[in-house]
Design an enzyme around this catalytic site. Sequence first.
Site, PDB file in Angstrom:
ATOM      1  N   ASP A  81       4.906   8.143   1.035  1.00 14.73           N
ATOM      2  CA  ASP A  81       4.719   7.747   2.434  1.00 14.73           C
ATOM      3  C   ASP A  81       6.031   7.693   3.206  1.00 14.73           C
ATOM      4  O   ASP A  81       6.571   6.623   3.499  1.00 14.73           O
ATOM      5  CB  ASP A  81       3.974   6.412   2.528  1.00 14.73           C
ATOM      6  CG  ASP A  81       2.572   6.510   1.949  1.00 14.73           C
ATOM      7  OD1 ASP A  81       1.993   7.602   1.985  1.00 14.73           O
ATOM      8  OD2 ASP A  81       2.056   5.502   1.439  1.00 14.73           O
ATOM      9  N   ASP A 108       0.824  -1.212   0.000  1.00 13.84           N
ATOM     10  CA  ASP A 108       0.000   0.000   0.000  1.00 13.84           C
ATOM     11  C   ASP A 108       0.855   1.258   0.000  1.00 13.84           C
ATOM     12  O   ASP A 108       0.325   2.369  -0.122  1.00 13.84           O
ATOM     13  CB  ASP A 108      -0.962   0.012   1.190  1.00 13.84           C
ATOM     14  CG  ASP A 108      -0.244  -0.116   2.525  1.00 13.84           C
ATOM     15  OD1 ASP A 108       0.396  -1.160   2.740  1.00 13.84           O
ATOM     16  OD2 ASP A 108      -0.309   0.809   3.355  1.00 13.84           O
TER      17      ASP A 108
END
Length: 522
Positions: free
Chosen positions: A280, A270
């Site tokens: 991220d 993810d």
Amino acid sequence: MKNLKINNRFTVELPADPNEENEVRQVKDALFSYVNPTKPSNPKLIHASKEVAELVGISADEIQTESFLNTFSGKEVLPGTRPYAMCYAGHQFGNWAGQLGDGRAINLTEVEHNDQNFTLQLKGAGKTPYSRTADGLAVLRSSVREYLCAEAMYYLGVPTTRSLSLMLSGDQVLRDILYNGNPAYEKGAIVCRVAPSFIRFGSFEMLSARNELKNLKQFVEYNLKHYFPEIKGEPKDQYLQFFKTVADKTREMILHWQRVGFVHGVMNTDNMSVHGITIDYGPYGWLENYDPSWTPNTTDSQNRRYRFGNQPQIAQWNLYQLANALYPLINEAEPLEKILESFITDFDRDYKGMFLSKLGIFTSTEADDKLISGLDTVLQLSETDMTIFFRNLSKVQKSDSVDEAIEKIKDSFYLPEEIKGDILESWKKWFTVYLQRLNTEELSDQVRSEKMNQINPKYVLRNYMSQLAIDAADKDDYSLIEELYLLLQKPYDEQPEFEKWFAKRPDWARSKVGCSMLSCSS
């Protein structure tokens, strides 16, 4: 933001969650949920990138306006937009985690500027249907790290998201930084990050796992239409070419990570972008001493799945999960397997060329494999700073003796007193071979040095540097954020005014929280 050209393709063309209540739940047959950011009580702008603002169509003057403050803190919603959180699944630390989604990220809108499209996303803007047991907020320390790191990576030449703004929310956020049962309140903050999109491998995994094949087909075709328009042909061929393109872009990204010594820390599926960009930024880090087994992530400290030396293999593993997700549209394993098999073969080929260029060698022979593996070994005999070693290696000249060459890289040793006996002999053997190899290259010392210094950065965002900026910011002093921001825009330049940052990690940072190991809340 009078010149922002809104172009909400994602929400217009893809299925939405019909439930508009902001409550944690399983979301089926949808790729996103509409949700507004949590309004901050007293937002304050800490820093903004004029370059990124201009990239998306915001003028430098607008950065100082109340409209900018309110929009990118989540206090107000831009006219003509509907913020949303994306629904996706993923594998976390090798285990299927099911639905994940944007738990603390909210996409404000998509914009178009100069024939480029961007998604503007707030991180730390509050709860979404995907927040699970969390609050969807972020704290100042993690936000400073994300804001600075994305820009540092961009100027290093690493594919990445960008940072537009860093703001305080004015609210306190409860966090347990080390997950050891000692939560404390910290300053809340919000980062606006920018990317072509925030589409992840996990988006495809979710649709495939739930057997939502109609949505899967629609979503792949959406990606082809907007992000890979060069891919033509029959549908099945397009899907295969899509997968190969994502694999190629991912390989290029990982090569850059290895080149500059960057460790992502949380390479879950993810956290992997179909654009091959780094997304991220949580417990990341740059190698201080060269240690392929190092991971900055406390959660990964036992198994070290996401260690520096394993990043290429994890990228391939993640691509395998994406291939499984796309398989129902292709129904042939062999062509997918060929792409997966070639990933490591191609990576090894490209890695060799990249590593040799770091050494100032721009031709390749079979014997160079031993030169590379030999260096990998001696770098680990005693703690050796990766960034300083490769940067100072450019000072070595073809006419140098082995002793002169070692003298030029000695500042990279953390424990210079250890460089004696067998360790010193190993270094001498390696430099003997290296100097012989340099003398087979046609480039002059000056040209070779210049080329090496365009590949080996002088300045990287070491964790202790971020921590110093965080500590100052916690006391309302943002000058160090600005200093590092300016420094990191020219990581390959000498920048004598910033020479103090070309230094090994200080001893106090070896075990300090935020400077060595970090948690996923970092």
